[in-house]
Structure formats: C-alpha cells, structure tokens
Design an enzyme around this catalytic site. Structure first.
Site, PDB file in Angstrom:
ATOM      1  N   GLU A  27       0.804  -1.233   0.000  1.00 10.03           N
ATOM      2  CA  GLU A  27       0.000   0.000   0.000  1.00 10.03           C
ATOM      3  C   GLU A  27       0.831   1.275   0.000  1.00 10.03           C
ATOM      4  OE1 GLU A  27      -3.139  -0.107   2.905  1.00 10.03           O
ATOM      5  OE2 GLU A  27      -4.142  -1.725   1.851  1.00 10.03           O
TER       6      GLU A  27
ATOM      7  N   GLU B  60      -5.308  -8.777   0.530  1.00 10.42           N
ATOM      8  CA  GLU B  60      -6.067  -8.501   1.757  1.00 10.42           C
ATOM      9  C   GLU B  60      -7.525  -8.253   1.397  1.00 10.42           C
ATOM     10  OE1 GLU B  60      -4.696  -5.176   4.188  1.00 10.42           O
ATOM     11  OE2 GLU B  60      -2.614  -5.821   3.927  1.00 10.42           O
TER      12      GLU B  60
HETATM   13  C1  BGP Z   1      -4.598  -2.080   5.015  1.00 10.07           C
HETATM   14  C2  BGP Z   1      -3.285  -2.438   5.632  1.00 10.07           C
HETATM   15  C3  BGP Z   1      -3.383  -3.391   6.756  1.00 10.07           C
HETATM   16  C4  BGP Z   1      -4.600  -3.244   7.622  1.00 10.07           C
HETATM   17  C5  BGP Z   1      -5.864  -3.042   6.813  1.00 10.07           C
HETATM   18  C6  BGP Z   1      -7.072  -2.662   7.600  1.00 10.07           C
HETATM   19  O1  BGP Z   1      -4.570  -0.748   4.650  1.00 10.07           O
HETATM   20  O2  BGP Z   1      -2.418  -3.003   4.672  1.00 10.07           O
HETATM   21  O3  BGP Z   1      -2.178  -3.313   7.454  1.00 10.07           O
HETATM   22  O4  BGP Z   1      -4.429  -2.404   8.657  1.00 10.07           O
HETATM   23  O5  BGP Z   1      -5.691  -2.082   5.813  1.00 10.07           O
HETATM   24  O6  BGP Z   1      -7.043  -1.298   7.865  1.00 10.07           O
HETATM   25  P1  BGP Z   1      -7.412  -0.668   9.246  1.00 10.07           P
HETATM   26  O7  BGP Z   1      -6.563  -1.392  10.228  1.00 10.07           O
HETATM   27  O8  BGP Z   1      -7.087   0.774   9.122  1.00 10.07           O
HETATM   28  O9  BGP Z   1      -8.852  -0.917   9.424  1.00 10.07           O
END
Ligand code: BGP
Length: 478
Positions: free
Chosen positions: A167, A379
């Site tokens: 990201e 993810e």
């Molecule tokens: C993505 C990241 C993760 C994780 C996920 C959920 O942006 O790669 O590391 O954190 O999002 O996001 P959040 O934890 O802000 O809900």
C-alpha cells in the site's frame, strides 16, 4: 449454499503484518521502526495504542501456525520487520531476527502452508529516517534493494511468493500529506511525490534483483485499490472519476505494470510545480522492472464514489473515523478535481467503509483488462466490534462479508480473470494502525484491549470454522 470452484492450486490464505502482530519491539537486537517512535507521540493513534506487545506473535508464532494448520490454510502472507533483521537499516544483519522468520517459514512449510512474504509493510527502520530522511532520500531505494536481496538470499530457497511494498499509496500520502502516519509531515506534497518516486525506485531495484536469486519464484506488489465509480452520468462527475482513478490508482499501478506515470497525472503535478525529478535512467529502470512483475497484488476493502469538487470544496484533511462511531467520517477530496461522498446504494461498516462485493469483481476486471497480469487479492476482510461469549465469537457478519467477496472472485474468475490467491485480513486479531485493538478483523480472536494486560489467549471465531470448510471444499461450500 453452493459456492464456487476455484482453479486447482488456488491459494486460500490469510494475512498479517509484522508491526501489527509481533510485539517484542525491542527484543533480541531489533532496531526501532518509524512506527515505534510515531505511536509515542500523543494523539496519533486511537487511545495511544501501540505495537509494543501487539498480539505477542513473536512469542506465540508456533501456536498461531498450529491454528493455521488446523484451519487448513494454504497460504500465509506475513511481513518482515526490516529493523528486526537490519537494526540500522543497512549493514550488519541481526541473526536472531533472521532466525525468527526462518523458523516461521519452516513451520509453515512443515504444515503445508505456502509462505508469502511482504518485504515492506510500513515499518521503516528509524535509523534510516534519522540518517537521511528515510524515503525522502534516493539512498533509501538502494538500502531497500540491499535488504530485499538479503531476504531473497536467506529465504528464497524456501519462499517462492514475494511482495515488495504494501500500500504505497496509503503510507506515502498519510506520511507526507495528512500526517496520519510517520514521518507525520503535513501537506508536504512535493516531498510526498519525491518520497513516493524513491519508493518506486526501491521496488524496481528489488524486482530486478529477484529472479537471479530466486529463479523459480514470483514477485509482485500489494496496492490498496479502491476502484472509482462516477457519482452519476453528469460529465463533470465522470471526469472527476477519471481524475480520481488517474491520481489515486493509476499513479502507482501504471508504474508497477507499465513502468510509466500516467500522462494526465504528470501534467497535473507539473502544472503545480511538484512533479519529482524523474531521470531517463529512472524511467528505464521502472520500465525494466515492470516487465519482470509476475503478479499484481491488491488489497480490497471498498470502492469509492467520485464527484466533481469545486476549488473551495472538500480537502484531503477531513476527519477520519478511527473510533467506530458510524457516520463520523468526513467527505474528503482534492479541491478543483474530485471528492469522495458516500455511496447511497451501499451499506457501510462501523468505520464508514462501504461494503461492496461487486466492487471486487469490478476491481479484478479493470486490473485484468488494463494490465493482463495474474492477480493476488492480498487482503480483504471486515473490521468490526466482536464479543467473546463463553469462549466463542459469533461473527456471522464477518462470514457474510467474506462469503459475498469470495463469490465476487468466482464471478471475476468466470469472466476471465486469473486469480492466484485470496488472503483474508487477518488471521488473528491484531493492532489496527490508527484504530487500536477494538477494530477486529481476525478469524481468531485475541484477548486484548487497547490497554495492555489481556491474557492474549486465542479463541477460534465462527468465521474460523466457516473458512476452514471453504478451504476444504476449494470454495464450493460457502
Ligand atoms: C490495510 C493495511 C493493513 C490493515 C488493513 C485494515 O490498509 O495493509 O495493514 O491495517 O488495511 O485497515 P485498518 O486497520 O485501518 O482498518
């Protein structure tokens, strides 16, 4: 319910990131990362939460992998903490840190789980930030490539799936525009674009080094992809959507896959006087690396709506819902170009993220048509409040979310997309960077709150058992 059949060898996975699970932030020779420092600044994270202990995976990795094996997981995507293996960012490796990951890899393989490594999930060594401003310096690209090579050399015999950067669009913008991430600089757009360009160079150098060291391996990236929908067919909104996609998506994706910045984006930043220095040599490097990319990984949580935005309209700096108080998110945007209002057709999570499984099919289709690469959904998951009752978590809402999104990948597969893997975010509950521990994503519940002191005990959620059956049936029982 009858579900889908993914291709043979499909990697049903789950994901994590070092800072969000490991803890042991200063153990066994690990150096500090920029997150170790940033979380100590008052007001930066929800209730001051940090990853000092996180969910203690550093000490409980064996138990966690045993749970993965029990679930029948086919792939585990995890990240390496750069300062754990190179405390100074470059130079002498920390063998204890390397041994930690080596053990994880062996344990995964022993249990039939394909390890998938992310080299950079945001925890830059603080030493490099102090030495030369981290990604602000081109030196960081070389140091990243040297770190990547070291990892390929140490683990490439056993690990065949690699992701360079997680990201990039999020951590660079949050680091230099909104100041929500380290190094916490506000509205430094020229610096943002320069740092971002340096990340591109680091990524490219790592990709170019990869195949010589791991000839039978595959390498890609993980991009945070929120495909844009025009608010309606008003040409002004359709154009706003084009701008959104160009500046928020293709600005990175085109570099990874074509080795080139999108033209309208370059023109826009040039006009603003903030286009970074991109030499012919840089362009050749990016181009060469784009030809070596084996797959395109992306993290999908939601789509975005784009609407025309007046010059005095919404900015990037609106309030972000980090508390789970539904409806507290502000509309954000780029003045004069676009803003991203809520989608009236979609439900949202408690953190105001749109729930849009169709958007995942749409995302796969766009990426396939535009880049012709195999895809890895690195993810996807639902952040929600969970309650532990008599040792169980009845997270039917998470099962519903995952089911719809897995159906969406089947549709994409039927429509010609080549999808190699799907990783649920996340395997265990973990630290959400800005949202503390209460925004839970895991298939496995971990007993801890924002404050330290929970038992850190693991409990299988209903979604754990559900995903196990999805994997066993290769997606036909959903
Ligand atoms: C993505 C990241 C993760 C994780 C996920 C959920 O942006 O790669 O590391 O954190 O999002 O996001 P959040 O934890 O802000 O809900």
């Amino acid at each position: 319910m009858n579900g889908i059949h993914m291709k043979g060898g499909f990697l049903w996975g789950a994901a994590s990131a070092a800072y969000q699970i490991e803890g042991a932030f200063d153990e066994d020779g690990k150096g500090w990362s920029i997150w170790d420092k940033f979380v100590r600044i008052p007001g930066k994270t929800f209730k001051g939460t940090n990853g000092n202990i996180a969910v203690d995976h550093y000490h409980r990795w064996k138990e966690d992998i045993a749970l993965m094996a029990e679930m029948g997981l086919k792939a585990y995507r995890f990240s390496i903490s750069w300062p754990r293996v190179l405390p100074e960012g470059s130079g002498v490796p920390n063998e204890k840190g390397i041994a930690f990951y080596s053990n994880i890899i062996d344990e995964c393989l022993k249990n039939g789980i394909t390890p998938m490594i992310t080299l950079y999930h945001w925890d830059l060594p603080q030493a490099l930030q102090d030495r030369y401003g981290g990604w602000e310096s081109r030196q960081c690209a070389d140091d990243f490539a040297a770190y990547a090579k070291l990892m390929f050399e140490r683990f490439g015999d056993r690990v065949k799936h690699w992701i360079t950067i997680n990201e990039q669009n999020i951590f660079t913008k949050f680091g230099y525009v909104t100041a929500w991430h380290p190094p916490g600089k506000f509205n430094e757009k020229a610096l943002w674009l320069q740092a971002n360009h340096n990340v591109n160079l680091g990524h490219a150098k790592a990709v170019l080094a990869f195949h010589d060291i791991v000839p039978d391996g595959k390498i890609g990236v993980s991009f945070a992809y929120g495909p844009g929908y025009a608010f309606d067919c008003d040409p002004a909104n359709v154009m706003a959507c084009q701008d959104y996609n160009e500046l928020e998506n293709y600005w990175w994706l085109d570099v990874y896959c074509y080795g080139d910045y999108p033209k309208a984006g370059e023109a826009y930043y040039r006009k603003q006087g903030i286009m970074p220095d991109v030499s012919d040599e840089d362009r050749a490097l990016l181009k060469a690396a784009s030809k070596q990319l084996d797959f395109l990984g992306f993290n999908y949580y939601h789509s975005n709506v784009s609407e025309a935005n007046p010059v005095d309209g919404a900015t990037e700096f609106g309030h972000m819902n980090n508390s789970g108080e539904k409806g507290s998110d502000d509309v954000t945007g780029v003045p004069g170009l676009y803003k991203n209002p809520p989608n009236p057709y979609l439900r949202t999570t408690d953190w105001d993220w749109a729930i849009d499984p169709v958007g995942l099919t749409y995302a796969c289709r766009v990426l396939t048509s535009r880049y012709h690469l195999p895809l890895v959904i690195s993810e996807n998951g639902l952040g929600a409040f969970d309650t532990l009752e008599d040792g169980r978590v009845h997270d039917s809402y998470r099962i519903g979310y995952l089911r719809e999104h897995i159906e969406a990948i089947e549709t994409a597969q039927e429509q010609g997309c080549n999808i190699l893997a799907y990783c649920v975010w996340s395997f265990t509950d973990l630290l959400s960077w800005l949202n503390g521990y209460q925004k839970r994503y895991g298939l496995v519940y971990v007993d801890r709150e924002e404050e330290e002191g929970g038992s850190l005990k693991r409990y299988k959620k209903d979604s754990f058992y559900w995903y196990r059956q999805v994997i066993q049936s290769n997606g036909s029982v959903l």
